[in-house]
Write a protein that holds these residues in place. Structure first.
Motif, short mmCIF file in Angstrom:
data_model
loop_
_atom_site.label_atom_id
_atom_site.label_comp_id
_atom_site.label_asym_id
_atom_site.label_seq_id
_atom_site.Cartn_x
_atom_site.Cartn_y
_atom_site.Cartn_z
N CYS A 212 -3.97 5.43 4.71
CA CYS A 212 -2.89 5.28 3.74
C CYS A 212 -1.88 4.22 4.17
N LYS A 213 -1.83 3.91 5.46
CA LYS A 213 -0.91 2.86 5.93
C LYS A 213 -1.44 1.46 5.62
N LEU A 215 -2.70 0.69 2.66
CA LEU A 215 -2.51 0.46 1.23
C LEU A 215 -1.59 -0.74 0.99
N GLY A 216 -2.05 -1.66 0.15
CA GLY A 216 -1.23 -2.82 -0.21
C GLY A 216 -1.27 -3.95 0.79
N ALA A 220 -7.02 -4.17 3.48
CA ALA A 220 -7.69 -3.13 2.71
C ALA A 220 -7.95 -3.60 1.28
N CYS A 223 -10.20 -2.70 -3.92
CA CYS A 223 -10.59 -2.98 -5.31
C CYS A 223 -11.67 -4.05 -5.39
N ALA A 251 -0.40 10.82 -0.35
CA ALA A 251 -1.29 9.72 0.05
C ALA A 251 -2.43 9.54 -0.94
N GLN A 254 -1.16 7.98 -4.16
CA GLN A 254 -0.96 6.54 -4.02
C GLN A 254 -2.29 5.80 -4.04
N MET A 255 -3.29 6.34 -3.36
CA MET A 255 -4.62 5.73 -3.38
C MET A 255 -5.17 5.69 -4.81
N CYS A 258 -3.51 3.07 -6.88
CA CYS A 258 -3.93 1.73 -6.47
C CYS A 258 -5.41 1.48 -6.80
N TRP A 260 -8.14 3.03 -5.94
CA TRP A 260 -9.14 3.20 -4.89
C TRP A 260 -10.29 4.10 -5.32
#
Length: 335
Positions: A212-213, A215-216, A220, A223, A251, A254-255, A258, A260
């Motif tokens: 989760c860290k 993300l963005g 990672a 997509c 978490a 948020q994934m 995004c 995921w």
């Protein structure tokens, strides 16, 4: 997807500490793990910083990155297995030359916990299969448990099959004379809808605490990876350590937001470690709230992650998971 050459007896296993090294008190355990691996018929090659440590790292970030690359670029090294995870592997990601790694013949990298910070970006950025599986220190007791031996099976076979374990437990003792696991608790996988499930897809996942860290970040590109392999669908294999139910939900939320979990056909969530509920909100609530609206089947309390025994999951492999009545099988193929 690029798969490293299948591991064979006589190959060299590289050992570096891209996150934390081991403490002096556990040197005998490290030495036993190394000798156990060599007794299986492999050679080992360890970098200098494996035996170092302080402030949660084995060495400064540039040294850790250089040592990892020295093993990855070494044509005699067939696989890299760190001693264990840690906290700050993220520091080496900006220092790794992923374009260089992509151009090299692929090498197996196997581990869990903070090692997911490395294995998942390698798969996403370089199209290289990696293993979310045993760390070296799992193998540092009287014998290597059969579940950890499967790490070598995963790297040695173009296809392999794993069953859910009948029992699970905790790590026992630090003495090298001890069996590493005391498996005394009955293992029973569950599904959030209490139904049987079969799902297929390309496998990807690791430790939620560190994934989760990412993300963005540029490390990672989930997509893009999903778009490339969307025809295969995906099986996400996730686990957590030190996350409570609310942490897990936030978490996963948020994934999901995004994207995921686009083209996801199923989720396998490992037995939680260091976990607690929050105000009556449970792991089951977290999983259901995120995945039920998407119609994605979820099985949990699986043999993945920090509580032994654990399955070996090849990120990038094609997989098929079958679950019914508390038991499961997972088939993986390097295709």
């Amino acid at each position: 997807m690029k798969y490293p050459k299948l591991l064979q007896k006589g190959d060299t296993i590289g050992i570096c500490a891209p996150s934390d090294g081991y403490v002096v008190e556990l040197e005998a355990r490290f030495d036993k793990a190394r000798s156990n691996v060599e007794a299986l018929g492999y050679k080992t090659l360890a970098t200098a910083s494996v035996k170092a440590g302080g402030k949660c790292v084995s060495a400064p970030a540039d040294v850790r990155a250089e040592e990892f690359m020295s093993l990855y670029e070494n044509p005699s090294v067939a696989a890299i297995i760190p001693p264990w995870g840690g906290e700050f592997l993220v520091d080496i990601l900006p220092l790794l030359d992923f374009e260089r790694i992509s151009a090299l013949p692929p090498t197996w990298v196997c581990g869990y916990s903070d090692i997911s910070t490395l294995t998942v970006p390698l798969t996403l950025l370089c199209d290289v299969a990696t293993v979310h599986g045993s760390n070296l220190m799992n193998m540092g007791h009287a014998n290597i448990h059969e579940s950890d031996l499967r790490a070598f099976e995963a790297m040695s076979n173009a296809a392999f099959f794993q069953h859910s374990a009948p029992f699970w437990g905790d790590f026992s003792g630090a003495g090298i004379e001890d069996e590493i696991y005391a498996l005394t608790k009955e293992s029973k996988w569950k599904s959030i809808d209490n139904k049987s499930h079969v799902f297929t897809g390309r496998m990807i996942g690791g430790c939620m605490d560190v994934l989760c860290k990412l993300l963005g970040t540029r490390f990672a590109p989930v997509c893009e990876f999903i778009e490339k392999y969307k025809k295969d669908g995906f099986i996400w294999t996730l686990e957590s350590c030190e996350m409570n139910a609310a942490d897990i939900y936030r978490a996963l939320w948020q994934m999901r937001e995004c994207s995921w979990f686009e083209h996801c056909r199923g989720v396998i969530y490992g037995r939680v470690c260091g976990y607690e509920e929050r105000g009556g909100f449970t792991l089951e609530d977290a999983l259901s709230n995120v995945f039920a609206p998407l119609g994605i089947p979820v099985v949990y309390d699986a043999d993945i992650g920090h509580t032994p025994p654990q399955m070996q999951v090849v990120n990038g492999a094609l997989g098929k998971a079958s679950y019914s009545d508390g038991k499961a099988t997972v088939w993986q193929e390097l295709a």
